[in-house]
Design a protein around this motif. Structure first.
Motif, PDB file in Angstrom:
ATOM      1  N   ILE A 214       0.839  -1.208   0.000  1.00 12.18           N
ATOM      2  CA  ILE A 214       0.000   0.000   0.000  1.00 12.18           C
ATOM      3  C   ILE A 214       0.870   1.254   0.000  1.00 12.18           C
ATOM      4  CG2 ILE A 214      -2.006  -1.099   1.054  1.00 12.18           C
ATOM      5  CD1 ILE A 214      -1.110   0.054   3.763  1.00 12.18           C
ATOM      6  N   VAL A 215       2.182   1.067  -0.158  1.00 14.69           N
ATOM      7  CA  VAL A 215       3.097   2.196  -0.326  1.00 14.69           C
ATOM      8  C   VAL A 215       4.008   1.896  -1.509  1.00 14.69           C
ATOM      9  CG1 VAL A 215       3.078   2.957   2.087  1.00 14.69           C
ATOM     10  CG2 VAL A 215       4.718   1.210   1.350  1.00 14.69           C
ATOM     11  N   SER A 216       4.608   2.956  -2.047  1.00 17.76           N
ATOM     12  CA  SER A 216       5.505   2.818  -3.196  1.00 17.76           C
ATOM     13  C   SER A 216       6.623   3.846  -3.063  1.00 17.76           C
ATOM     14  CB  SER A 216       4.731   3.034  -4.502  1.00 17.76           C
ATOM     15  OG  SER A 216       5.595   2.998  -5.615  1.00 17.76           O
ATOM     16  N   ASP A 217       7.840   3.392  -3.319  1.00 18.49           N
ATOM     17  CA  ASP A 217       8.992   4.294  -3.254  1.00 18.49           C
ATOM     18  C   ASP A 217       9.086   5.091  -4.545  1.00 18.49           C
ATOM     19  OD1 ASP A 217      11.797   5.251  -3.482  1.00 18.49           O
ATOM     20  OD2 ASP A 217      11.968   4.218  -1.555  1.00 18.49           O
ATOM     21  N   TYR A 218       9.170   6.411  -4.402  1.00 20.11           N
ATOM     22  CA  TYR A 218       9.247   7.280  -5.578  1.00 20.11           C
ATOM     23  C   TYR A 218      10.292   8.358  -5.315  1.00 20.11           C
ATOM     24  CZ  TYR A 218       7.816  10.361  -9.400  1.00 20.11           C
ATOM     25  OH  TYR A 218       7.800  11.144 -10.538  1.00 20.11           O
ATOM     26  N   GLY A 219      11.429   8.192  -5.968  1.00 20.21           N
ATOM     27  CA  GLY A 219      12.511   9.160  -5.807  1.00 20.21           C
ATOM     28  C   GLY A 219      12.982   9.285  -4.377  1.00 20.21           C
ATOM     29  N   GLY A 220      13.015   8.165  -3.659  1.00 14.31           N
ATOM     30  CA  GLY A 220      13.455   8.179  -2.273  1.00 14.31           C
ATOM     31  C   GLY A 220      12.376   8.572  -1.290  1.00 14.31           C
ATOM     32  N   GLN A 221      11.181   8.873  -1.764  1.00 14.75           N
ATOM     33  CA  GLN A 221      10.066   9.245  -0.890  1.00 14.75           C
ATOM     34  C   GLN A 221       9.031   8.130  -0.896  1.00 14.75           C
ATOM     35  OE1 GLN A 221       8.027  12.803  -2.043  1.00 14.75           O
ATOM     36  NE2 GLN A 221       6.800  12.917  -0.174  1.00 14.75           N
ATOM     37  N   LEU A 222       8.548   7.762   0.284  1.00 13.41           N
ATOM     38  CA  LEU A 222       7.562   6.688   0.399  1.00 13.41           C
ATOM     39  C   LEU A 222       6.160   7.285   0.286  1.00 13.41           C
ATOM     40  CD1 LEU A 222       7.889   3.634   0.811  1.00 13.41           C
ATOM     41  CD2 LEU A 222       7.419   3.981   3.234  1.00 13.41           C
ATOM     42  N   LEU A 223       5.463   6.935  -0.782  1.00 14.89           N
ATOM     43  CA  LEU A 223       4.129   7.472  -1.033  1.00 14.89           C
ATOM     44  C   LEU A 223       3.068   6.381  -0.837  1.00 14.89           C
ATOM     45  CD1 LEU A 223       4.744   9.568  -4.288  1.00 14.89           C
ATOM     46  CD2 LEU A 223       4.719  10.371  -1.911  1.00 14.89           C
ATOM     47  N   PRO A 224       1.906   6.753  -0.323  1.00 10.14           N
ATOM     48  CA  PRO A 224       0.833   5.760  -0.194  1.00 10.14           C
ATOM     49  C   PRO A 224       0.181   5.492  -1.543  1.00 10.14           C
ATOM     50  CG  PRO A 224       0.014   7.890   0.478  1.00 10.14           C
ATOM     51  CD  PRO A 224       1.485   8.081   0.150  1.00 10.14           C
ATOM     52  N   LYS A 225      -0.295   4.270  -1.708  1.00 10.80           N
ATOM     53  CA  LYS A 225      -1.097   3.968  -2.890  1.00 10.80           C
ATOM     54  C   LYS A 225      -2.550   4.345  -2.596  1.00 10.80           C
ATOM     55  CE  LYS A 225       1.712   0.447  -5.133  1.00 10.80           C
ATOM     56  NZ  LYS A 225       1.689  -0.856  -5.827  1.00 10.80           N
ATOM     57  N   ASN A 226      -3.282   4.582  -3.676  1.00  8.55           N
ATOM     58  CA  ASN A 226      -4.677   5.012  -3.509  1.00  8.55           C
ATOM     59  C   ASN A 226      -5.491   4.015  -2.693  1.00  8.55           C
ATOM     60  OD1 ASN A 226      -4.394   7.433  -4.919  1.00  8.55           O
ATOM     61  ND2 ASN A 226      -4.756   6.450  -6.893  1.00  8.55           N
ATOM     62  N   VAL A 227      -5.271   2.726  -2.940  1.00  7.78           N
ATOM     63  CA  VAL A 227      -6.039   1.719  -2.206  1.00  7.78           C
ATOM     64  C   VAL A 227      -5.745   1.796  -0.717  1.00  7.78           C
ATOM     65  CG1 VAL A 227      -4.360  -0.169  -2.417  1.00  7.78           C
ATOM     66  CG2 VAL A 227      -6.800  -0.686  -2.245  1.00  7.78           C
ATOM     67  N   GLY A 228      -4.490   2.134  -0.367  1.00  4.82           N
ATOM     68  CA  GLY A 228      -4.143   2.273   1.040  1.00  4.82           C
ATOM     69  C   GLY A 228      -4.916   3.396   1.703  1.00  4.82           C
ATOM     70  N   LEU A 229      -5.055   4.516   0.987  1.00  6.97           N
ATOM     71  CA  LEU A 229      -5.810   5.645   1.530  1.00  6.97           C
ATOM     72  C   LEU A 229      -7.297   5.323   1.618  1.00  6.97           C
ATOM     73  CD1 LEU A 229      -3.995   8.532  -0.375  1.00  6.97           C
ATOM     74  CD2 LEU A 229      -3.768   7.958   2.051  1.00  6.97           C
ATOM     75  N   MET A 230      -7.800   4.538   0.669  1.00  4.12           N
ATOM     76  CA  MET A 230      -9.221   4.192   0.696  1.00  4.12           C
ATOM     77  C   MET A 230      -9.573   3.324   1.900  1.00  4.12           C
ATOM     78  SD  MET A 230      -9.968   3.261  -3.282  1.00  4.12           S
ATOM     79  CE  MET A 230      -9.437   4.327  -4.623  1.00  4.12           C
ATOM     80  N   PHE A 231      -8.659   2.394   2.250  1.00  7.69           N
ATOM     81  CA  PHE A 231      -8.945   1.441   3.317  1.00  7.69           C
ATOM     82  C   PHE A 231      -8.363   1.854   4.666  1.00  7.69           C
ATOM     83  CE2 PHE A 231     -10.112  -1.142  -0.212  1.00  7.69           C
ATOM     84  CZ  PHE A 231     -10.873  -2.202   0.264  1.00  7.69           C
ATOM     85  N   PHE A 232      -7.264   2.587   4.663  1.00  8.80           N
ATOM     86  CA  PHE A 232      -6.518   2.784   5.903  1.00  8.80           C
ATOM     87  C   PHE A 232      -6.287   4.251   6.249  1.00  8.80           C
ATOM     88  CE2 PHE A 232      -4.899  -1.203   3.889  1.00  8.80           C
ATOM     89  CZ  PHE A 232      -5.693  -2.064   4.650  1.00  8.80           C
ATOM     90  N   ASN A 233      -7.174   5.124   5.799  1.00  4.17           N
ATOM     91  CA  ASN A 233      -7.194   6.511   6.228  1.00  4.17           C
ATOM     92  C   ASN A 233      -8.565   6.770   6.833  1.00  4.17           C
ATOM     93  OD1 ASN A 233      -7.952   9.541   5.563  1.00  4.17           O
ATOM     94  ND2 ASN A 233      -5.719   9.453   5.656  1.00  4.17           N
ATOM     95  N   GLU A 234      -8.608   7.513   7.922  1.00  6.74           N
ATOM     96  CA  GLU A 234      -9.886   7.736   8.616  1.00  6.74           C
ATOM     97  C   GLU A 234     -10.871   8.537   7.768  1.00  6.74           C
ATOM     98  OE1 GLU A 234     -10.822   6.406  11.302  1.00  6.74           O
ATOM     99  OE2 GLU A 234      -9.035   5.808  12.413  1.00  6.74           O
ATOM    100  N   GLU A 235     -10.367   9.382   6.864  1.00  5.48           N
ATOM    101  CA  GLU A 235     -11.239  10.220   6.047  1.00  5.48           C
ATOM    102  C   GLU A 235     -10.825  10.144   4.573  1.00  5.48           C
ATOM    103  OE1 GLU A 235     -12.606  14.024   8.239  1.00  5.48           O
ATOM    104  OE2 GLU A 235     -10.478  13.787   8.762  1.00  5.48           O
ATOM    105  N   PRO A 236     -11.004   9.002   3.949  1.00  3.20           N
ATOM    106  CA  PRO A 236     -10.581   8.864   2.546  1.00  3.20           C
ATOM    107  C   PRO A 236     -11.326   9.791   1.592  1.00  3.20           C
ATOM    108  CG  PRO A 236     -11.880   6.970   3.246  1.00  3.20           C
ATOM    109  CD  PRO A 236     -11.582   7.757   4.474  1.00  3.20           C
ATOM    110  N   ARG A 237     -12.495  10.294   2.002  1.00  6.54           N
ATOM    111  CA  ARG A 237     -13.254  11.167   1.109  1.00  6.54           C
ATOM    112  C   ARG A 237     -12.497  12.464   0.809  1.00  6.54           C
ATOM    113  NH1 ARG A 237     -17.786  14.779   1.537  1.00  6.54           N
ATOM    114  NH2 ARG A 237     -17.746  14.614   3.808  1.00  6.54           N
ATOM    115  N   LYS A 238     -11.535  12.826   1.665  1.00  2.31           N
ATOM    116  CA  LYS A 238     -10.719  14.010   1.390  1.00  2.31           C
ATOM    117  C   LYS A 238      -9.902  13.820   0.113  1.00  2.31           C
ATOM    118  CE  LYS A 238      -8.467  14.091   5.228  1.00  2.31           C
ATOM    119  NZ  LYS A 238      -7.561  14.529   6.319  1.00  2.31           N
ATOM    120  N   PHE A 239      -9.577  12.578  -0.197  1.00  4.47           N
ATOM    121  CA  PHE A 239      -8.796  12.271  -1.394  1.00  4.47           C
ATOM    122  C   PHE A 239      -9.672  11.796  -2.545  1.00  4.47           C
ATOM    123  CE2 PHE A 239      -6.235  11.377   2.396  1.00  4.47           C
ATOM    124  CZ  PHE A 239      -5.125  12.187   2.175  1.00  4.47           C
ATOM    125  N   PHE A 240     -10.742  11.062  -2.185  1.00  9.66           N
ATOM    126  CA  PHE A 240     -11.603  10.450  -3.202  1.00  9.66           C
ATOM    127  C   PHE A 240     -13.064  10.710  -2.814  1.00  9.66           C
ATOM    128  CE2 PHE A 240      -8.082   7.662  -1.872  1.00  9.66           C
ATOM    129  CZ  PHE A 240      -7.224   7.859  -2.946  1.00  9.66           C
TER     130      PHE A 240
END
Length: 667
Positions: A214-240
């Motif tokens: 549910i994360v991906s390394d991008y240029g040395g920065q660890l970014l969440p994947k969209n599915v991770g935010l949908m399932f594992f963020n308390e307020e995914p509607r802020k993103f989707f």
């Protein structure tokens, strides 16, 4: 112990958390299997249907997809060598895909599990397993449970997905991994019984994120994947904005006044469960007596499996890009439920497919959402959703579901027609509500319209007769009764007869008797006690006795039923005794049976708290055994128990005094 796989190994091997088509079992390891595994790895990475790759399980034989256990296993001394051989062989795949190789001890045997996620760099080409030394490379895909070369339409379909990552599996550049909630991640892993939660020492949060992909390394920065935010963020509607459900309940079939409106926000898996529970509780149960039984059966408005499948599909197959801002919408009408998601289905699915309840294996819009739903047991095998909805609706006795979308595929709608009985119950409740607030004309009109559609419904006919009678519409009450009486088929048949009888009994005894005698004998088993009591009140003892006798085996532990049965036997015995000539043996037999029933009823009522019923049982027992000339001590004790329980019941004391006076005179 699994260190890197997010799934439970036993669930994986038995295909409980992963579909069979994402599993490739290999019984052992040799050169032939090595080259076949390379082809399967490239096929899983190509992920034709967007299922997020798959798993190769080395050391487990599974003819026809059913694993033979305990597994054959691999030589533990060869595990490192097998892994090295496999990695070297995979270097011939162009480009080389990502994979995770995990040694595992399962049922005391060593196996290897190779997880190949769906690739962001597809398509991948691999050598032909039959000619591995050739420099020529081919595109492989999984069709069903087999790895095959991509040709024709399949080849074209795969090329169309070149470098196209499903939205749910893309990294999100608008935030970082700190937007993920470790609490939600760990709760999810516990729910799916993941072996990751058994690791010693415990995995770090970031290790868990990586294992779940549910994360991906991008240029040395660890970014969440969209599915991770949908399932594992308390307020995914802020993103989707689409991670939301809106449930609206209307008071009529045309979408008139809104009775209730509720919004569900939060992590995707949680709101799906909340919506399912909310709707199931709102619509699920109608109680109906089972003929000749003391229990009831549950008839649901919408079968749970169909409800669950439709809601999960709405969350799984919708679009979550920012242009799809509309929430999933659920409209609940008295006669149906509509589940609407946005946009419409992916290309390749037609209305004709839906009408035939069979969907072709086209690539899914989201691959990770479906994977997580599968692990949570919220989704089953690919392509089974629509047939399952149809099957469960049919099994419930409901009309067929309806699937539709517009020409521009801007929405997808599933319509679940309510079970016909639920529609009746809804209208009964609505009518009762209007009656209670004084809108009696509207209440009656609702019942008239419903009765016109379902003249065989005893519940509707009975309620309409009662309301019409109360308003002085006696001719209408009689007309409704006659129409119901002649209607076929009927259900809840006894209700109109009993309701009409009760309305007439204090007004016109002969008419009440006429109504009750018109009741079909086949309906006696629906409510034997109530019907028997009605005949008893009209002093039609023989018929009451037959009804109770036929129902006895189903109510032999019901003290009130037993008491009623005993009283009918006592009345029949008294009626026979008053005749000029009667068979004393029959009278004696009836009274002995009544005494036996009363003793059983008394035994069942002890410590029940129902002192009134118990007192009357003792009183009836006292009067019966005194007529049978039982010992005075027994009669005395029965009267005493009745009076102790209900000391203010004057009839008890009067009857006792009468018996005592008569006994004293005889002495």
């Amino acid at each position: 112990m699994t260190l890197l796989l997010p799934v439970n190994v036993d669930d994986l091997i038995h295909a409980r958390s992963v579909e069979h088509i994402r599993l490739d079992y290999k019984s052992t390891w040799d050169e032939h299997i090595k080259h076949a595994a390379v082809a399967s790895i490239s096929a899983f990475a190509n992920d034709l249907h967007n299922l997020n790759g798959g798993y190769i399980i080395l050391g487990v034989e599974a003819p026809d997809g059913l694993p033979i256990l305990p597994p054959r296993g691999l030589n533990p001394a060869k595990l490192e060598e097998i892994q090295q051989q496999l990695r070297v062989a995979c270097e011939k795949i162009d480009p080389v895909p990502a994979m995770v190789i995990v040694p595992e001890i399962y049922m005391s045997h060593h196996i290897l599990i190779i997880f190949v996620p769906g690739s962001d760099n597809r398509p991948h080409k691999a050598p032909d397993p039959r000619n591995p030394q050739s420099k020529e490379r081919f595109l492989f895909v999984r069709l069903g449970a087999e790895t095959v070369k991509a040709t024709g339409d399949v080849y074209r379909q795969l090329l169309e997905q070149t470098a196209r990552t499903p939205f749910d599996d893309r990294r999100n550049p608008d935030t970082d991994y700190l937007a993920l909630s470790p609490l939600l991640v760990k709760r999810f892993l516990q729910e799916i019984n993941s072996d990751l939660m058994n690791r010693t020492p415990p995995s770090s949060d970031i290790d868990l994120y990586k294992a779940l992909r549910i994360v991906s390394d991008y240029g040395g920065q660890l970014l969440p994947k969209n599915v991770g935010l949908m399932f594992f963020n308390e307020e995914p509607r802020k993103f989707f904005p689409g991670v939301r459900f809106e449930v609206v309940q209307f008071d009529d079939t045309t979408g008139g006044d809104v009775l209730n409106e509720k919004i569900f926000d939060g992590p995707l898996n949680m709101i799906v469960l909340q919506v399912i529970e909310y709707l199931d509780n709102l619509t699920n149960i109608e109680l109906r007596k089972i003929p000749q039984k003391a229990q009831v059966e549950r008839t649901v408005a919408f079968p749970y499996e169909a409800l669950e499948e439709a809601i999960v599909n709405a969350a799984y197959h919708r679009g979550y890009e920012r242009e799809y801002t509309e929430p999933n919408k659920i409209y609940l009408y008295p006669d149906r439920m509509e589940i609407i998601s946005y946009p419409g289905p992916v290309n390749g699915i037609t209305v004709d497919h839906l009408n035939r309840f069979s969907v072709p294996p086209v690539p899914a819009r989201n691959r990770r959402i479906g994977e997580f739903f599968k692990e949570l047991r919220l989704a089953e095998m690919r392509g089974t959703g629509i047939p399952k909805i149809k099957r469960t609706m049919t099994k419930n006795g409901s009309p067929d579901p309806i699937f539709d979308f517009d020409e521009t595929r801007s929405y997808f709608r599933v319509t679940l027609p309510a079970h016909p009985r639920y529609v009746l119950v809804h209208n009964l409740r609505e009518s009762s509500l209007y009656w209670s607030i004084g809108e009696k004309a509207r209440a009656v009109e609702i019942l008239r319209k419903t009765f016109k559609l379902q003249s065989g419904s005893g519940a509707i006919a009975g309620q309409l007769i009662e309301y019409a009678f109360d308003l002085g519409y006696y001719e209408e009450a009689e007309k409704v009764f006659q129409e119901f009486h002649q209607s076929e088929p009927k259900f809840e048949t006894h209700i109109p007869y009993l309701r009409y009888y009760k309305l007439l009994i204090n007004r016109d005894n002969m008419s009440a008797k006429r109504i009750l005698n018109m009741m079909p004998e086949s309906s006696y088993a629906e409510a034997p006690r109530d019907i028997a009591v009605a005949f008893k009140r009209l002093k039609i003892w023989d018929k009451a006795h037959v009804i109770l006798q036929n129902a006895y085996s189903h109510f032999d532990n019901d003290p009130v039923f037993l008491h009623d049965y005993a009283k009918v036997k006592i009345q029949i015995a008294d009626q026979m005794r008053r005749r000029h000539s009667f068979d004393r043996s029959n009278v004696k037999k009836l009274r002995e049976q009544a005494v036996e029933l009363l003793h059983r009823s008394i035994h069942l009522l002890q410590n029940s708290g129902d002192d009134e019923e118990l007192a009357w049982c003792w009183f009836d027992l006292a009067n019966t055994i005194r007529w049978m000339r039982k010992p005075n001590s027994q009669v005395e004790e029965a009267f005493r128990q009745a009076i102790i329980l209900l000391p203010n019941e004057q009839r008890f004391q009067n009857s006792y005094d009468h018996w005592k006076n008569r006994k004293n005179k005889l002495n």
